[in-house]
Design a protein around this motif. Sequence first.
Motif, PDB file in Angstrom:
ATOM      1  N   LEU A   3       0.815  -1.211   0.000  1.00 21.51           N
ATOM      2  CA  LEU A   3       0.000   0.000   0.000  1.00 21.51           C
ATOM      3  C   LEU A   3       0.855   1.271   0.000  1.00 21.51           C
ATOM      4  O   LEU A   3       0.306   2.372  -0.002  1.00 21.51           O
ATOM      5  N   SER A   4       2.165   1.137  -0.030  1.00 21.10           N
ATOM      6  CA  SER A   4       3.014   2.327  -0.060  1.00 21.10           C
ATOM      7  C   SER A   4       2.972   2.946  -1.456  1.00 21.10           C
ATOM      8  O   SER A   4       2.710   2.274  -2.465  1.00 21.10           O
ATOM      9  N   LYS A   5       3.258   4.246  -1.512  1.00 16.05           N
ATOM     10  CA  LYS A   5       3.189   4.984  -2.780  1.00 16.05           C
ATOM     11  C   LYS A   5       4.239   4.462  -3.762  1.00 16.05           C
ATOM     12  O   LYS A   5       3.987   4.349  -4.965  1.00 16.05           O
ATOM     13  N   GLU A   6       5.428   4.097  -3.294  1.00 13.74           N
ATOM     14  CA  GLU A   6       6.492   3.584  -4.158  1.00 13.74           C
ATOM     15  C   GLU A   6       6.079   2.269  -4.823  1.00 13.74           C
ATOM     16  O   GLU A   6       6.321   2.051  -6.013  1.00 13.74           O
ATOM     17  N   TRP A   7       5.467   1.409  -4.044  1.00  2.16           N
ATOM     18  CA  TRP A   7       5.031   0.109  -4.585  1.00  2.16           C
ATOM     19  C   TRP A   7       3.971   0.316  -5.673  1.00  2.16           C
ATOM     20  O   TRP A   7       4.003  -0.347  -6.705  1.00  2.16           O
ATOM     21  N   GLN A   8       3.041   1.219  -5.438  1.00  2.00           N
ATOM     22  CA  GLN A   8       1.955   1.466  -6.399  1.00  2.00           C
ATOM     23  C   GLN A   8       2.516   2.096  -7.683  1.00  2.00           C
ATOM     24  O   GLN A   8       2.073   1.750  -8.786  1.00  2.00           O
ATOM     25  N   GLU A   9       3.502   2.998  -7.574  1.00  2.00           N
ATOM     26  CA  GLU A   9       4.131   3.573  -8.783  1.00  2.00           C
ATOM     27  C   GLU A   9       4.902   2.518  -9.545  1.00  2.00           C
ATOM     28  O   GLU A   9       4.891   2.498 -10.785  1.00  2.00           O
ATOM     29  N   ALA A  10       5.555   1.601  -8.812  1.00  2.00           N
ATOM     30  CA  ALA A  10       6.264   0.497  -9.472  1.00  2.00           C
ATOM     31  C   ALA A  10       5.258  -0.419 -10.174  1.00  2.00           C
ATOM     32  O   ALA A  10       5.552  -0.952 -11.260  1.00  2.00           O
ATOM     33  N   SER A  11       4.074  -0.599  -9.592  1.00  2.00           N
ATOM     34  CA  SER A  11       3.038  -1.417 -10.235  1.00  2.00           C
ATOM     35  C   SER A  11       2.578  -0.754 -11.530  1.00  2.00           C
ATOM     36  O   SER A  11       2.284  -1.437 -12.527  1.00  2.00           O
ATOM     37  N   ASN A  12       2.487   0.584 -11.565  1.00  2.00           N
ATOM     38  CA  ASN A  12       2.137   1.304 -12.796  1.00  2.00           C
ATOM     39  C   ASN A  12       3.187   1.058 -13.876  1.00  2.00           C
ATOM     40  O   ASN A  12       2.848   0.806 -15.043  1.00  2.00           O
ATOM     41  N   THR A  62      -4.648   7.716 -12.762  1.00  2.00           N
ATOM     42  CA  THR A  62      -3.599   7.478 -11.764  1.00  2.00           C
ATOM     43  C   THR A  62      -3.129   6.046 -11.743  1.00  2.00           C
ATOM     44  O   THR A  62      -2.153   5.737 -11.064  1.00  2.00           O
ATOM     45  N   GLY A  63      -3.790   5.146 -12.426  1.00  2.00           N
ATOM     46  CA  GLY A  63      -3.372   3.747 -12.449  1.00  2.00           C
ATOM     47  C   GLY A  63      -3.630   3.078 -11.130  1.00  2.00           C
ATOM     48  O   GLY A  63      -4.739   3.123 -10.589  1.00  2.00           O
ATOM     49  N   PHE A  64      -2.564   2.468 -10.565  1.00  2.00           N
ATOM     50  CA  PHE A  64      -2.699   1.752  -9.304  1.00  2.00           C
ATOM     51  C   PHE A  64      -2.451   2.612  -8.083  1.00  2.00           C
ATOM     52  O   PHE A  64      -2.586   2.143  -6.968  1.00  2.00           O
ATOM     53  N   VAL A  65      -2.095   3.870  -8.281  1.00  2.05           N
ATOM     54  CA  VAL A  65      -1.817   4.751  -7.156  1.00  2.05           C
ATOM     55  C   VAL A  65      -3.156   5.169  -6.548  1.00  2.05           C
ATOM     56  O   VAL A  65      -3.988   5.760  -7.233  1.00  2.05           O
ATOM     57  N   SER A  66      -3.318   4.923  -5.238  1.00  2.88           N
ATOM     58  CA  SER A  66      -4.606   5.241  -4.590  1.00  2.88           C
ATOM     59  C   SER A  66      -4.498   6.391  -3.610  1.00  2.88           C
ATOM     60  O   SER A  66      -5.499   6.880  -3.144  1.00  2.88           O
ATOM     61  N   LYS A  67      -3.295   6.826  -3.282  1.00  2.00           N
ATOM     62  CA  LYS A  67      -3.143   7.926  -2.308  1.00  2.00           C
ATOM     63  C   LYS A  67      -2.771   9.215  -2.971  1.00  2.00           C
ATOM     64  O   LYS A  67      -2.102   9.344  -3.891  1.00  2.00           O
ATOM     65  N   GLU A 120       4.965  -1.813 -18.935  1.00  2.00           N
ATOM     66  CA  GLU A 120       5.909  -2.726 -19.584  1.00  2.00           C
ATOM     67  C   GLU A 120       5.178  -3.929 -20.176  1.00  2.00           C
ATOM     68  O   GLU A 120       5.522  -4.389 -21.274  1.00  2.00           O
ATOM     69  N   GLN A 121       4.204  -4.428 -19.482  1.00  2.00           N
ATOM     70  CA  GLN A 121       3.469  -5.608 -19.945  1.00  2.00           C
ATOM     71  C   GLN A 121       2.313  -5.238 -20.864  1.00  2.00           C
ATOM     72  O   GLN A 121       1.596  -6.111 -21.330  1.00  2.00           O
ATOM     73  N   LYS A 122       2.119  -3.938 -21.112  1.00  7.05           N
ATOM     74  CA  LYS A 122       1.036  -3.433 -21.972  1.00  7.05           C
ATOM     75  C   LYS A 122      -0.333  -3.946 -21.496  1.00  7.05           C
ATOM     76  O   LYS A 122      -1.117  -4.491 -22.267  1.00  7.05           O
ATOM     77  N   MET A 123      -0.576  -3.759 -20.192  1.00  4.77           N
ATOM     78  CA  MET A 123      -1.827  -4.192 -19.565  1.00  4.77           C
ATOM     79  C   MET A 123      -2.963  -3.265 -19.988  1.00  4.77           C
ATOM     80  O   MET A 123      -2.838  -2.055 -19.904  1.00  4.77           O
ATOM     81  N   ASN A 124      -4.040  -3.814 -20.520  1.00  8.77           N
ATOM     82  CA  ASN A 124      -5.224  -3.090 -20.965  1.00  8.77           C
ATOM     83  C   ASN A 124      -4.842  -1.991 -21.962  1.00  8.77           C
ATOM     84  O   ASN A 124      -4.966  -0.807 -21.685  1.00  8.77           O
ATOM     85  N   PRO A 125      -4.419  -2.385 -23.174  1.00  9.65           N
ATOM     86  CA  PRO A 125      -3.915  -1.413 -24.145  1.00  9.65           C
ATOM     87  C   PRO A 125      -4.984  -0.537 -24.796  1.00  9.65           C
ATOM     88  O   PRO A 125      -4.657   0.473 -25.413  1.00  9.65           O
ATOM     89  N   LEU A 126      -6.256  -0.884 -24.655  1.00 11.43           N
ATOM     90  CA  LEU A 126      -7.299  -0.089 -25.303  1.00 11.43           C
ATOM     91  C   LEU A 126      -7.735   1.107 -24.463  1.00 11.43           C
ATOM     92  O   LEU A 126      -7.850   2.224 -24.965  1.00 11.43           O
TER      93      LEU A 126
END
Length: 181
Positions: free
Chosen positions: A145-154, A176-181, A159-165
Amino acid sequence: MQASALRLARQASSLPLRRCLATTVNPAHVASSSASSPSPTRVTAQQSIIPLGNIEAQWERMSVEDKTTVHEQLEEIMKKDWKQLSIDEKKAAYYVSFGPHGPRAPISQPGDNWKILGCVIALVGVSAIISGTIRSYGQETPRTLSKEWQEASNERAREQKMNPLTGIASEGYSGTGFVSK
């Protein structure tokens, strides 16, 4: 008027009467209602007349037997043409059918709203205390739940081209992607 009604009831007590509702003080009315009684049961006790004039005031004090009698009499009265019924008969029929008694009795009493509000506030307070106690003894927040982890998830999602549409890997994505804070 009540004295004359009692006098007429005493005079008519010598006749075998069926308990009936009186809308007017008329001994012929009492005698005709007893003569047209389709009930084969024999009544031995002296019968009283229940006036329909103010059934709302009488209803709470009536016994179950009297209420049943009123229901039966109103059923017979309502079989007639509605235009022939008196105002008192119409009011009594409406009150007995739709009055604030039985299943239509008010559920809450005056002052219940304040009791409910007080109980709700007390329950919310107790739940806040329990929640605070659990949080104080609980573990710290997970590292995911840390901000660094969520930015790394983005970055990993790009890189994996998740949900390209429509998602994070699409062109012109401004969320914001996966960043929730």
